[in-house]
Design an enzyme around this catalytic site. Structure first.
Site, PDB file in Angstrom:
ATOM      1  CB  SER A  54      -0.942   0.010   1.212  1.00 14.18           C
ATOM      2  OG  SER A  54      -0.208  -0.145   2.414  1.00 14.18           O
ATOM      3  CG  ASP A 353      -3.222   5.923   6.690  1.00 15.10           C
ATOM      4  OD1 ASP A 353      -2.020   5.648   6.893  1.00 15.10           O
ATOM      5  OD2 ASP A 353      -3.864   5.416   5.748  1.00 15.10           O
ATOM      6  CG  HIS A 356      -0.354   4.074   4.234  1.00  8.89           C
ATOM      7  ND1 HIS A 356      -1.613   3.745   4.712  1.00  8.89           N
ATOM      8  CD2 HIS A 356       0.138   2.957   3.644  1.00  8.89           C
ATOM      9  CE1 HIS A 356      -1.873   2.486   4.414  1.00  8.89           C
ATOM     10  NE2 HIS A 356      -0.826   1.980   3.773  1.00  8.89           N
TER      11      HIS A 356
END
Length: 388
Positions: A54, A353, A356
């Site tokens: 991600s 977040d 990340h």
């Protein structure tokens, strides 16, 4: 009459000869001009092939039935190319790979492999195979139901590789891949966070498999994966190590740590893996002719940013900008989404977040990878790798 005909014939031949040479000169000029334009394009263009999780997913998970998605606001709020709409990137703006690609002159962002427009000439600028929740090991990310692990991502590159040959021919396709493409790989964090360290689910696995054995399994599998890419003509690699995962808001929250504390176990595992990864890349550089494996020392880069955030004009290196309840502990656990609270200044946070980095952090990290010294990127930086 005969003289007139001879003169006329001679003149005709002269005109024909002049026309011939003029035409030849014109064709030669056009050829040289066209070749020069082609050569200039050939020199400037290249492709970026991105693999991982991600941290660099550009939207592949949008096309999967998965719990790991970022295709909702406020993700992408600062991504100018989409007008601030979410794209599936797990951050507020660009990923590190986006920024590096821009700086190296990529004409377009690498298109997600699963996107409908990942066909034809679009793939010649590069393709992104990264997937939120993906890891080196196939079991990693099971909790998300669906995700693309590294094995599948490389299978997909094999499809792209054949398409490039169809578009350019085998000789030109091989040249594009071998000489003018960079393969960026950011993977490994999920193998710890969403596998070996997963609360409750993985307790039994940790009893049956020591950290040494788990890291061995990761490295052995990764060796096979990188070699597969080499066998498909990849030559220029940028491989990121695992960052200080014990310091991300998620780990601080589940371990009930203060803002200046990190999870020792998570960071020790990352350091252990990173040492083995460095040895692996040295081994591959020595044993795979023509290969250039560059190590991106993300661990030290991110730790520097977390520790000395104020030096870089940031306000916090611990709290997530987007999360449930702002600065509450739950902000480090609940994914960023429409009901999340949002910090007032997104460009003052290291973390977007729970997991990340923000675009502000990505900009700082990308600059070091592009032009930094061997503390953070070795044996040479990404711009030097691109020029090889």
């Amino acid at each position: 009459m005969v003289l007139l005909n001879a003169s006329s014939c001679s003149m005709t031949k002269t005109i024909m000869a002049l026309n011939y040479y003029n035409t030849l000169a014109t064709l030669l000029f056009l050829f040289v001009g066209s070749y020069g334009t082609y050569a200039a394009q050939k020199q400037s263009l290249g492709a970026s092939f991105i693999f991982g999780d991600s941290l660099v997913d550009a939207g592949n998970n949008n096309y999967l039935s998965t719990l790991s998605r970022a295709n909702m606001t406020p993700n992408g709020i600062d991504f100018k190319a989409s007008g601030g709409n979410p794209t599936g990137r797990f951050t507020n703006g660009r990923t590190i790979s986006d920024i590096v690609g821009e700086e190296l002159g990529q004409p377009n962002y690498a298109v997600p492999f699963l996107a409908p427009n990942a066909t034809g000439k679009a793939i010649l600028s590069g393709v992104n195979y990264a997937s939120g929740g993906g890891g080196i090991l196939n079991a990693t990310g099971n909790i998300f139901v669906n995700r693309l692990g590294m094995d599948i991502q490389i299978d997909y590159f094999n499809i792209t590789r054949k398409e490039i040959d169809k578009l350019l021919g085998k000789s030109n396709g091989r040249e594009l891949i071998m000489k003018r493409s960079i393969f960026s790989i950011s993977v490994g964090s999920n193998d710890f966070l969403n596998n070996y360290l997963l609360p409750l689910v993985s307790v039994g696995a940790r009893v049956n498999q020591s950290p040494d054995a788990f890291v061995d399994e990761m490295i052995n599998h990764f060796r096979i994966q990188l070699t597969r890419l080499y066998e498909m003509d990849a030559r220029k690699f940028v491989v990121s190590n695992v960052g200080p995962i014990g310091c991300i808001p998620y780990q601080r929250a589940i371990n009930q740590l203060n803002e200046d504390e990190c999870s020792d176990l998570a960071n020790k595992l990352a350091v252990q893996y990173n040492g083995r990864l460095k040895d692996l890349l040295t081994e591959l550089n020595d044993n795979l002719p023509g290969a250039n494996f560059v190590l991106a020392n993300v661990y030290d880069l991110v730790m520097e940013l977390i520790t000395n955030y104020a030096k870089y004009g940031l306000r916090t290196g611990s709290s997530a900008c987007c999360g449930f309840g702002g600065q509450s502990q739950l902000a480090g656990i609940i994914p960023c989404g429409p009901t999340s609270s949002l910090c007032s200044d997104r460009y003052k946070h290291v973390f977007w977040d729970a997991y990340h980095p923000s675009e502000a952090a990505n900009l700082i990290l990308a600059k070091q990878l592009l032009d930094g010294d061997n503390r953070y990127v070795s044996p040479f930086n990404v711009r030097q790798l691109s020029a090889l």
